[in-house]
Scaffold this motif. Structure first.
Motif, PDB file in Angstrom:
ATOM      1  N   LEU A   1      39.117 -39.741   1.567  1.00  0.00           N
ATOM      2  CA  LEU A   1      39.257 -40.284   0.348  1.00  0.00           C
ATOM      3  C   LEU A   1      38.753 -39.395  -1.108  1.00  0.00           C
ATOM      4  CD1 LEU A   1      38.815 -44.054   1.259  1.00  0.00           C
ATOM      5  CD2 LEU A   1      41.089 -42.960   1.011  1.00  0.00           C
ATOM      6  N   ASN A   2      37.792 -38.698  -0.589  1.00  0.00           N
ATOM      7  CA  ASN A   2      37.114 -37.845  -1.796  1.00  0.00           C
ATOM      8  C   ASN A   2      38.253 -37.257  -2.446  1.00  0.00           C
ATOM      9  OD1 ASN A   2      34.635 -38.508  -1.528  1.00  0.00           O
ATOM     10  ND2 ASN A   2      33.890 -36.797  -0.478  1.00  0.00           N
ATOM     11  N   PHE A   3      39.318 -36.649  -2.045  1.00  0.00           N
ATOM     12  CA  PHE A   3      40.183 -35.812  -2.986  1.00  0.00           C
ATOM     13  C   PHE A   3      41.033 -36.555  -3.853  1.00  0.00           C
ATOM     14  CE2 PHE A   3      44.263 -33.218  -3.152  1.00  0.00           C
ATOM     15  CZ  PHE A   3      43.609 -32.248  -3.884  1.00  0.00           C
TER      16      PHE A   3
ATOM     17  N   ALA B   1      29.724 -38.433 -15.782  1.00  0.00           N
ATOM     18  CA  ALA B   1      30.699 -37.087 -16.295  1.00  0.00           C
ATOM     19  C   ALA B   1      30.498 -35.940 -15.328  1.00  0.00           C
ATOM     20  CB  ALA B   1      30.636 -37.208 -17.688  1.00  0.00           C
ATOM     21  N   THR B   2      29.264 -35.659 -15.277  1.00  0.00           N
ATOM     22  CA  THR B   2      28.859 -34.526 -14.524  1.00  0.00           C
ATOM     23  C   THR B   2      29.175 -34.654 -12.980  1.00  0.00           C
ATOM     24  OG1 THR B   2      26.907 -34.251 -16.007  1.00  0.00           O
ATOM     25  CG2 THR B   2      26.956 -33.192 -13.864  1.00  0.00           C
ATOM     26  N   TYR B   3      29.119 -35.868 -12.515  1.00  0.00           N
ATOM     27  CA  TYR B   3      29.515 -36.043 -11.246  1.00  0.00           C
ATOM     28  C   TYR B   3      30.971 -36.003 -10.941  1.00  0.00           C
ATOM     29  CZ  TYR B   3      30.434 -38.871  -6.853  1.00  0.00           C
ATOM     30  OH  TYR B   3      30.995 -39.077  -5.658  1.00  0.00           O
ATOM     31  N   CYS B   4      31.807 -36.577 -11.872  1.00  0.00           N
ATOM     32  CA  CYS B   4      33.098 -36.217 -11.838  1.00  0.00           C
ATOM     33  C   CYS B   4      33.667 -34.709 -11.619  1.00  0.00           C
ATOM     34  CB  CYS B   4      33.767 -37.194 -13.076  1.00  0.00           C
ATOM     35  SG  CYS B   4      33.606 -38.801 -12.878  1.00  0.00           S
ATOM     36  N   LEU B   5      32.861 -34.062 -12.704  1.00  0.00           N
ATOM     37  CA  LEU B   5      33.470 -32.657 -12.599  1.00  0.00           C
ATOM     38  C   LEU B   5      32.905 -31.896 -11.346  1.00  0.00           C
ATOM     39  CD1 LEU B   5      32.930 -31.970 -16.640  1.00  0.00           C
ATOM     40  CD2 LEU B   5      34.697 -32.537 -15.542  1.00  0.00           C
ATOM     41  N   VAL B   6      31.668 -32.126 -10.773  1.00  0.00           N
ATOM     42  CA  VAL B   6      31.102 -31.376  -9.955  1.00  0.00           C
ATOM     43  C   VAL B   6      31.657 -31.842  -8.622  1.00  0.00           C
ATOM     44  CG1 VAL B   6      28.901 -31.122  -8.649  1.00  0.00           C
ATOM     45  CG2 VAL B   6      28.855 -30.879 -11.287  1.00  0.00           C
ATOM     46  N   HIS B   7      31.955 -33.155  -8.455  1.00  0.00           N
ATOM     47  CA  HIS B   7      32.504 -33.332  -7.199  1.00  0.00           C
ATOM     48  C   HIS B   7      33.847 -33.440  -6.926  1.00  0.00           C
ATOM     49  CE1 HIS B   7      33.446 -37.154  -4.400  1.00  0.00           C
ATOM     50  NE2 HIS B   7      32.206 -36.434  -3.783  1.00  0.00           N
ATOM     51  N   ALA B   8      34.674 -32.840  -7.760  1.00  0.00           N
ATOM     52  CA  ALA B   8      36.075 -32.393  -7.505  1.00  0.00           C
ATOM     53  C   ALA B   8      36.363 -31.344  -6.861  1.00  0.00           C
ATOM     54  CB  ALA B   8      36.784 -32.240  -9.035  1.00  0.00           C
ATOM     55  N   PRO B   9      35.691 -29.908  -6.892  1.00  0.00           N
ATOM     56  CA  PRO B   9      35.755 -29.009  -6.027  1.00  0.00           C
ATOM     57  C   PRO B   9      35.432 -29.278  -4.495  1.00  0.00           C
ATOM     58  CG  PRO B   9      34.084 -28.506  -7.913  1.00  0.00           C
ATOM     59  CD  PRO B   9      34.731 -29.640  -8.145  1.00  0.00           C
TER      60      PRO B   9
ATOM     61  N   ARG C   1      31.881 -44.579 -16.421  1.00  0.00           N
ATOM     62  CA  ARG C   1      30.947 -45.390 -15.577  1.00  0.00           C
ATOM     63  C   ARG C   1      31.533 -46.482 -14.644  1.00  0.00           C
ATOM     64  NH1 ARG C   1      25.801 -45.852 -19.027  1.00  0.00           N
ATOM     65  NH2 ARG C   1      25.499 -48.084 -18.001  1.00  0.00           N
ATOM     66  N   GLY C   2      32.601 -47.053 -15.116  1.00  0.00           N
ATOM     67  CA  GLY C   2      33.112 -47.786 -13.962  1.00  0.00           C
ATOM     68  C   GLY C   2      33.447 -47.111 -12.876  1.00  0.00           C
ATOM     69  N   TYR C   3      34.036 -45.836 -13.098  1.00  0.00           N
ATOM     70  CA  TYR C   3      34.460 -45.092 -11.767  1.00  0.00           C
ATOM     71  C   TYR C   3      33.032 -44.722 -10.893  1.00  0.00           C
ATOM     72  CZ  TYR C   3      35.573 -41.185  -8.821  1.00  0.00           C
ATOM     73  OH  TYR C   3      35.803 -40.192  -7.590  1.00  0.00           O
ATOM     74  N   GLY C   4      32.110 -44.746 -11.566  1.00  0.00           N
ATOM     75  CA  GLY C   4      30.341 -44.595 -10.901  1.00  0.00           C
ATOM     76  C   GLY C   4      30.330 -45.701  -9.944  1.00  0.00           C
ATOM     77  N   HIS C   5      30.607 -47.135 -10.649  1.00  0.00           N
ATOM     78  CA  HIS C   5      30.597 -48.337  -9.791  1.00  0.00           C
ATOM     79  C   HIS C   5      31.369 -48.328  -8.630  1.00  0.00           C
ATOM     80  CE1 HIS C   5      28.093 -50.845 -12.336  1.00  0.00           C
ATOM     81  NE2 HIS C   5      28.795 -50.338 -13.470  1.00  0.00           N
ATOM     82  N   LEU C   6      32.461 -47.677  -8.556  1.00  0.00           N
ATOM     83  CA  LEU C   6      33.416 -47.570  -7.265  1.00  0.00           C
ATOM     84  C   LEU C   6      33.079 -46.597  -6.477  1.00  0.00           C
ATOM     85  CD1 LEU C   6      36.291 -48.128  -6.017  1.00  0.00           C
ATOM     86  CD2 LEU C   6      37.273 -46.262  -7.426  1.00  0.00           C
ATOM     87  N   GLU C   7      32.419 -45.458  -6.854  1.00  0.00           N
ATOM     88  CA  GLU C   7      31.780 -44.707  -5.967  1.00  0.00           C
ATOM     89  C   GLU C   7      30.449 -45.073  -5.358  1.00  0.00           C
ATOM     90  OE1 GLU C   7      32.915 -40.813  -5.380  1.00  0.00           O
ATOM     91  OE2 GLU C   7      34.348 -42.325  -5.462  1.00  0.00           O
ATOM     92  N   ARG C   8      29.713 -45.807  -6.043  1.00  0.00           N
ATOM     93  CA  ARG C   8      28.515 -46.398  -5.471  1.00  0.00           C
ATOM     94  C   ARG C   8      28.802 -47.582  -4.240  1.00  0.00           C
ATOM     95  NH1 ARG C   8      26.638 -45.835 -10.564  1.00  0.00           N
ATOM     96  NH2 ARG C   8      27.209 -47.977 -11.176  1.00  0.00           N
ATOM     97  N   LEU C   9      30.007 -48.255  -4.526  1.00  0.00           N
ATOM     98  CA  LEU C   9      30.550 -49.297  -3.475  1.00  0.00           C
ATOM     99  C   LEU C   9      31.099 -48.281  -2.372  1.00  0.00           C
ATOM    100  CD1 LEU C   9      31.339 -51.979  -2.907  1.00  0.00           C
ATOM    101  CD2 LEU C   9      33.449 -51.813  -4.035  1.00  0.00           C
TER     102      LEU C   9
ATOM    103  N   ALA D   1      41.693 -37.449  -9.618  1.00  0.00           N
ATOM    104  CA  ALA D   1      41.992 -38.470 -10.693  1.00  0.00           C
ATOM    105  C   ALA D   1      41.010 -38.636 -11.593  1.00  0.00           C
ATOM    106  CB  ALA D   1      42.558 -39.641  -9.984  1.00  0.00           C
ATOM    107  N   ALA D   2      39.653 -38.870 -11.075  1.00  0.00           N
ATOM    108  CA  ALA D   2      38.571 -38.824 -11.845  1.00  0.00           C
ATOM    109  C   ALA D   2      38.286 -37.724 -12.673  1.00  0.00           C
ATOM    110  CB  ALA D   2      37.482 -39.099 -11.176  1.00  0.00           C
ATOM    111  N   ALA D   3      38.252 -36.457 -12.000  1.00  0.00           N
ATOM    112  CA  ALA D   3      38.176 -34.995 -12.703  1.00  0.00           C
ATOM    113  C   ALA D   3      39.105 -34.862 -13.675  1.00  0.00           C
ATOM    114  CB  ALA D   3      38.228 -33.934 -11.572  1.00  0.00           C
ATOM    115  N   LEU D   4      40.540 -34.954 -13.630  1.00  0.00           N
ATOM    116  CA  LEU D   4      41.457 -34.979 -14.652  1.00  0.00           C
ATOM    117  C   LEU D   4      41.232 -35.961 -15.618  1.00  0.00           C
ATOM    118  CD1 LEU D   4      44.784 -34.741 -12.281  1.00  0.00           C
ATOM    119  CD2 LEU D   4      43.724 -32.900 -13.560  1.00  0.00           C
ATOM    120  N   PHE D   5      40.834 -37.138 -15.697  1.00  0.00           N
ATOM    121  CA  PHE D   5      40.564 -38.090 -16.547  1.00  0.00           C
ATOM    122  C   PHE D   5      39.408 -37.579 -17.391  1.00  0.00           C
ATOM    123  CE2 PHE D   5      38.465 -41.753 -18.216  1.00  0.00           C
ATOM    124  CZ  PHE D   5      39.287 -42.335 -18.802  1.00  0.00           C
TER     125      PHE D   5
END
Length: 449
Positions: A48-50, A138-146, A88-96, A55-59
């Motif tokens: 599910l990461n990809f 925001a850093t997590y979204c950019l680093v996590h994509a690759p 920040r809302g996406y961060g809540h989803l990732e923690r869940l 989507a988060a990185a593009l946004f």
């Protein structure tokens, strides 16, 4: 000091918030690694990461680029704040997702804080832009994509190859011609169309699944590090939260102590002094008419005075004993040990005295632990030790040979004692198996006078 002593109690700080669940710490049966529930959970998380990370990185890229380009206008700043709010809302989803699939309980980061007295949309925009949580997300979204792309490809390839190999004998009949490998480059090479080849393909599939299981465990650990490091509370924020919690515990403890002192004064010494005043008044009235009765009443009042003085002395000792102020922690611990109903051997090795606050907390900690030994342990002997470690920590250890079973979560005074120690950056470690022995170690920071 003997070398057998520990330099620190064997327990983590009670406030430590980021830890995996105990089930994930168990190795389990290595033979069931490919089909273990943990492997399926973590593998699903990595697959599910990809789509989510893409989507988060593009946004994030589009939102940050557009709002950055519009910063010269009045629209750019609030747009940037809205982009960060969505992230920040996406961060809540990732923690869940990490909590459900990785069993990694990440604490919520520090909330958005407005400046004192600030109100309105502009204050919210300023708080969003100043928040470190927003930029870490925001850093997590950019680093996590690759990384998500790599984990998706690795898990998909190994699982597809592995399960295709394991089930190959079941579906190979559906092929129009046998799958094979031409080893000589000309033809007539080795073909997977017989039982020996089936066995080899199945073994290759099993090895692939084992490799997938090991790789999934390792990649899931990297995901845990990313989530806890970038989406969890910062070290400074966690420290502030812990201090606020400890301050509340100290305030509650102080209020409870004041209520106890008020109750002891009202029900004990004050009641005796009121009774004493009434007896002396009656004795004064009888002094002329019945001197002998007055003398008896004065004698009884004298006894009441002694009892009131003893109660006041015990109450003062409970607030802050004079022996602790005058002679230090060693003699004070010996005095409190002498009042224990169980024989206690005391060993204190402190070359210098710590700060008065630390000395007082250590004294009352030892007093409460020895009271527990007297009331609950059913021990025949106990030992009280105090020493300073090389790491500038004051360690206080109480050991008894009683029945054991002490538990700070069972509503006992040990829970309150642990909170009181945590308020000064201390901790309480308990080792008390059923049947004993019980060892309780309190660790306090060392502060010089």
């Amino acid at each position: 000091m003997t070398s057998a002593r520990p330099t620190a109690p064997p327990a983590p700080h009670p406030a430590a918030p980021r830890a995996t669940r105990p089930a994930d710490q168990q190795a389990g049966n290595p033979w069931l690694l490919p089909v273990a529930a943990r492997t399926w959970r973590e593998g699903l998380h990595l697959l599910l990461n990809f789509p989510l990370a893409l989507a988060a990185a593009l946004f994030a890229v589009c939102g940050l680029a557009i709002s950055g380009a519009l910063l010269v206008t009045l629209v750019g700043v609030p747009l940037l704040a809205l982009v960060l709010f969505a992230l920040r809302g996406y961060g809540h989803l990732e923690r869940l997702r990490a909590r459900l699939l990785l069993h990694c309980d990440v604490a919520e980061p520090e909330p958005l804080r407005l400046r004192p007295g600030a109100r309105g949309p502009l204050a919210w925009v300023g708080a969003m832009l100043r928040s470190g949580v927003s930029w870490r997300t925001a850093t997590y979204c950019l680093v996590h994509a690759p990384w998500a792309l790599f984990t998706f490809c690795a898990v998909m390839f190994l699982w597809t190859f592995g399960w295709a190999g394991v089930t190959y004998p079941l579906w190979q009949w559906a092929l129009s011609e046998p799958m094979g490998v031409n080893l000589d480059g000309v033809g007539g090479g080795w073909l997977w169309d017989g039982p020996p080849e089936f066995v080899m393909v199945v073994l290759l599939g099993v090895l692939s699944l084992y490799a997938a299981g090991l790789l999934i465990r390792g990649m899931a650990h990297v995901d845990r590090l990313l989530v806890t490091g970038l989406l969890g509370p910062s070290a400074a924020g966690e420290r502030v939260r812990r201090l606020e919690s400890d301050r509340s515990a100290v305030v509650d403890t102080s209020a409870a102590d004041l209520r106890r002192i008020e109750r002891d004064l009202h029900d004990g010494a004050q009641a005796r002094l009121v009774s004493l005043a009434m007896d002396l008044g009656m004795a004064k009235e009888k002094l002329a008419s019945d001197p002998q009765a007055a003398a008896r009443m004065v004698e009884e009042a004298h006894g009441e005075v002694k009892l009131a003085l003893a109660e006041l002395r015990d109450l003062a000792r409970g607030i802050h004993p004079a022996i602790l102020t005058d002679r230090g922690l060693g003699p004070a611990l010996s005095a409190v040990a002498s009042r224990c109903t169980v024989p206690v051997a005391v060993e204190v090795e402190l070359p210098v005295r710590p700060a008065q606050a630390i000395e007082g907390i250590a004294y009352f900690t030892a007093s409460e632990l020895l009271q527990n030994v007297s009331k609950h342990s059913h021990a025949s002997r106990a030992r009280l030790e105090a020493w300073r470690t090389a790491q500038d920590r004051l360690l206080l250890q109480v050991t008894d040979d009683g029945r054991g079973g002490a538990d700070s979560t069972a509503g006992s005074g040990l829970a309150g004692l642990a909170e009181r120690l945590a308020a000064v950056d201390g901790l309480l470690a308990i080792s008390s198996p059923p049947g004993g022995p019980t060892t309780v170690t309190a660790e306090l920071p060392w502060r010089d006078r």
